[in-house]
Scaffold this active site. Structure first.
Site, mmCIF file in Angstrom:
data_model
loop_
_atom_site.group_PDB
_atom_site.id
_atom_site.type_symbol
_atom_site.label_atom_id
_atom_site.label_comp_id
_atom_site.label_asym_id
_atom_site.label_seq_id
_atom_site.Cartn_x
_atom_site.Cartn_y
_atom_site.Cartn_z
ATOM 1 N N SER A 78 0.932 -1.205 -0.056
ATOM 2 C CA SER A 78 -0.012 -0.136 0.025
ATOM 3 C C SER A 78 0.876 1.250 0.246
ATOM 4 C CB SER A 78 -1.060 0.001 1.286
ATOM 5 O OG SER A 78 -0.166 -0.071 2.287
ATOM 6 N N PHE A 128 13.278 13.990 11.230
ATOM 7 C CA PHE A 128 11.982 13.547 11.218
ATOM 8 C C PHE A 128 11.786 12.409 12.104
ATOM 9 C CE2 PHE A 128 7.975 11.298 10.084
ATOM 10 C CZ PHE A 128 7.101 12.154 10.345
#
Length: 302
Positions: free
Chosen positions: A15, A219
Site C-alpha cells: 500500500s 523527522f
C-alpha cells in the site's frame, strides 16, 4: 484488485501513502507518481489529512479524483484535530457518499505544531478510539490506525502504547500501520508484544525510502524512531551526490523489506513522499510487476 503475486510464489501486498498537493507543480508530481504506482495493484493507497479547512479540502479532492479517474482504492486519513464532532461526522458522511470505504483514523498532531501538548477540541473527539466509534456509527468502513514499534513520543512507555492500540481495536480498528522504522528486530519484538496482548489485527510495517537522509533522520528523531549506526554509515558522504543517494536508498529499503519477508511478513506500507521511482524500484525488487491491464487503466486516466 487482488494482490500481485511475486515471482517466488509469495503473495506480497503493498500500500502507498500520498499527501495532498499544495501547488500546481506538486499536483503534477503527485499524479505522475500515482500513474507510475497504480499498475502495481496496491491493496489501497492512503491520503494524509491535516488540521484546518484548506488541507481537509485538498485531501477530499485528491481522494475524490482517485475514485473518479483511477482503479485505486483510496483510504482517507481523518484526525480529531481542531474540529468538532459535527464537523468530523460531516467529513465521514461525505466520504461515504463519494464511495470511500476505508478510513485511516488518527488522533493527529497538535494544531499548534509538533512538540506542543495535544488539546482536544472542546466539542470534538478526544482520542482515536472515540473517533473510531464515531466512524462506525456512520458507515461500515474499514478502519486502519497507527502503531509505534518504538512507542509514540507522548506515551510513557510501550506498555501504555499497546494498551491504547488495544482500545483502538476494541473500538473497531481492522488494521494497524506502523510508524516507519529501520531496525527490524525492534519491529518484530513489538509485534510479539502486541500478539501477547491479545491483539490479532494485521500489523503492517511502514517503510520509508530515504530520499534525503538528513531530513529523514530529523523527522525520525521527532517521531521517536531510532536511526541505527549502520544506516548512517550507508549514506555517509552522499550529501551532495543525489544520484548515488537514490541508488543506496533503494538498496537499503529493499534490504529491509527482504529481511522482513524472511521473518514472515508479507504486507508493506510505503511512505512515498509523493515520489514514485524509489518505491517502484523497491517493489520491483520484491517481485511485484505491473499488470498490463492496470498500466492501460493508469495511462487512460492520466
Amino acid at each position: 484488485m487482488s494482490p500481485t503475486r511475486s515471482h517466488d510464489g509469495l503473495d506480497i501486498g503493498v500500500s502507498f501513502e500520498f499527501f495532498p498537493p499544495k501547488t500546481e507543480k506538486m499536483e503534477e508530481t503527485l499524479w505522475a507518481s500515482i500513474k507510475r504506482l497504480a499498475p502495481l495493484s496496491p491493496r489501497f493507497v492512503s491520503v494524509t489529512y491535516g488540521a484546518g479547512g484548506s488541507t481537509r479540502e485538498r485531501t477530499h479532492n485528491t481522494v475524490a479524483r482517485m475514485l473518479r479517474e483511477t482503479p485505486l482504492k483510496p483510504a482517507a486519513h481523518l484526525t480529531c484535530v481542531d474540529a468538532s464532532r459535527e464537523e468530523v461526522d460531516d467529513v465521514i458522511s461525505d466520504y461515504w457518499m463519494i464511495g470511500v470505504r476505508h478510513i485511516v483514523a488518527l488522533r493527529g498532531d497538535p494544531a499548534n505544531g509538533v512538540g506542543q501538548r495535544y488539546q482536544p477540541h472542546p466539542e470534538g473527539y478526544a482520542s482515536t478510539p472515540e473517533l473510531i466509534e464515531g466512524i462506525r456509527k456512520i458507515g461500515d468502513f474499514e478502519v486502519s490506525v497507527s502503531a509505534y514499534p518504538e512507542k509514540h513520543p507522548e506515551s510513557p512507555d510501550v506498555v501504555a502504547d499497546i494498551e491504547l492500540l488495544k482500545r483502538k481495536v476494541d473500538a473497531g480498528a481492522t488494521r494497524a500501520i506502523t510508524q516507519f522504522f529501520f531496525d527490524n528486530d525492534v519491529f518484530e519484538r513489538y509485534v510479539e508484544r502486541v500478539r501477547k496482548a491479545g491483539i490479532d489485527i494485521p500489523i503492517v510495517p511502514g517503510l520509508v525510502p530515504v530520499v534525503n537522509f538528513s531530513q529523514t533522520a530529523q523527522f525520525a528523531r521527532r517521531a521517536g524512531a531510532s536511526v541505527p549506526a549502520w544506516i548512517v554509515k550507508r549514506f555517509e558522504g552522499l550529501e551532495d551526490d543525489v544520484e548515488t543517494r537514490k541508488l543506496v536508498a533503494a538498496a537499503v529499503a529493499a534490504e529491509q523489506a527482504f529481511d522482513l519477508v524472511d521473518r514472515g511478513f508479507r504486507d508493506f506500507h510505503f511512505y512515498t513522499m509523493n515520489r514514485a521511482d524509489l518505491v517502484f524500484a523497491i517493489c520491483h525488487l520484491l517481485g511485484l510487476r505491473a499488470k498490463p491491464e492496470e498500466v492501460a487503466k493508469a495511462t487512460a486516466a492520466a
